[in-house]
Design an enzyme around this catalytic site. Structure first.
Site, PDB file in Angstrom:
ATOM      1  N   ASP A  16       0.868  -1.177   0.000  1.00 17.23           N
ATOM      2  CA  ASP A  16       0.000   0.000   0.000  1.00 17.23           C
ATOM      3  C   ASP A  16       0.906   1.229   0.000  1.00 17.23           C
ATOM      4  O   ASP A  16       2.102   1.134   0.313  1.00 17.23           O
ATOM      5  CB  ASP A  16      -0.890  -0.021   1.238  1.00 17.23           C
ATOM      6  CG  ASP A  16      -1.778   1.199   1.359  1.00 17.23           C
ATOM      7  OD1 ASP A  16      -2.339   1.638   0.343  1.00 17.23           O
ATOM      8  OD2 ASP A  16      -1.888   1.740   2.483  1.00 17.23           O
ATOM      9  N   ASP A  18      -0.129   5.005   1.035  1.00 14.95           N
ATOM     10  CA  ASP A  18      -0.338   5.996   2.087  1.00 14.95           C
ATOM     11  C   ASP A  18      -0.183   5.384   3.474  1.00 14.95           C
ATOM     12  O   ASP A  18      -0.793   4.352   3.791  1.00 14.95           O
ATOM     13  CB  ASP A  18      -1.733   6.618   1.974  1.00 14.95           C
ATOM     14  CG  ASP A  18      -1.922   7.355   0.663  1.00 14.95           C
ATOM     15  OD1 ASP A  18      -0.918   7.589  -0.040  1.00 14.95           O
ATOM     16  OD2 ASP A  18      -3.076   7.693   0.337  1.00 14.95           O
TER      17      ASP A  18
END
Length: 271
Positions: A16, A18
């Site tokens: 991922d 963020d």
């Protein structure tokens, strides 16, 4: 002199973006340069700052992500795609480099040196995710794609790389490349990425929100805490040689550091 031969990846590590690779939201990080180029007003900037705070304090749950998605897509309607790409390219190092976790850069390097393909999967727009993925030297990325007509965003979404769609993207990559998902790894901070984490054989929670921390503890998944966003250029020079030494010893280490809302520098051990 030619470099060493490239290894053929044997599995994948899915990241991922963020709060896993960078400290904060990639979609909101560029609000100020967008304002300086006349794309958004001061009120929108203040709203993005508030949304960023929500992400930090409450975690990116489904309701928060849906709110941000609607706000950002409506805001972008009518923008020229090439102007957005140009702004991101011009301000990438200034805006993003201070947000990148050194621990994530080192971890990416270790996976690649171990013969694993590194893939960034993000709900943020591809115009933002692609250059950040290139900056941290990921092998490829999948991200949300906004609908475009006549070179401008329509305010609709063609592909939303979020939730179950991330898991589907990971499975498609694995099928295409011949990877066994049981051999693959995934890293995320958010409970919304539970489908992705559950789809691989080696899931890890990074800076997890409350929901994901609870799931990780119940399932016995490793938990890492990253807290060291520093200048990327100097870290890359150090990370690559160190990586070769680690792999030569036959180990892939997972580095973690303590993380709180105030970004304390205190080191914690991986749970």
């Amino acid at each position: 002199m030619p470099g060493p031969p490239q290894q053929t990846p044997t599995s994948a590590a899915f990241f991922d973006l963020d709060k896993t690779i960078i400290a904060g939201s990639s979609a909101l990080a560029f609000s100020r340069p967008f304002r300086s180029h006349g794309l958004i007003g001061r009120r929108a900037v203040l709203r993005s700052v508030y949304a960023q705070l929500m992400l930090l304090l409450a975690g990116a749950d489904a309701d928060t992500m849906d709110m941000l998605r609607k706000r950002i897509t409506a805001l972008c309607a009518g923008w020229e795609v090439e102007q957005v790409r140009s702004i991101v390219a011009e301000t990438l190092h200034e805006i993003v480099e201070p947000l990148i976790y050194a621990e994530a850069v080192e971890l990416i390097a270790r996976h690649q040196a171990a013969g694993e393909e590194v893939v960034v999967l993000s709900a943020s727009g591809v115009e933002v995710v692609e250059p950040i993925a290139a900056l941290v030297e990921a092998d490829r990325c999948f991200a949300t794609r906004m609908a475009v007509r006549n070179g401008r965003y329509t305010g609709e979404i063609d592909y939303y790389c979020y939730g179950e769609h991330k898991a589907e993207a990971a499975r498609e990559i694995a099928a295409e490349r011949g990877y066994d998902m049981a051999d693959c790894r995934a890293y995320s901070d958010s409970i919304t990425d539970l489908p992705l984490l559950a789809a691989v054989g080696h899931p890890t929670a990074v800076n997890p929100d409350k929901g994901l921390r609870r799931e990780a503890e119940e399932r016995g998944w490793p938990i890492l805490t990253f807290a060291d966003p520093v200048a990327l250029g100097s870290r890359l020079k150090v990370a690559r040689p160190a990586t070769l030494a680690v792999v030569g010893a036959g180990a892939v280490a997972l580095a973690g550091a303590g993380w709180t809302v105030h970004r304390s520098r205190r080191r914690l051990r991986e749970r």
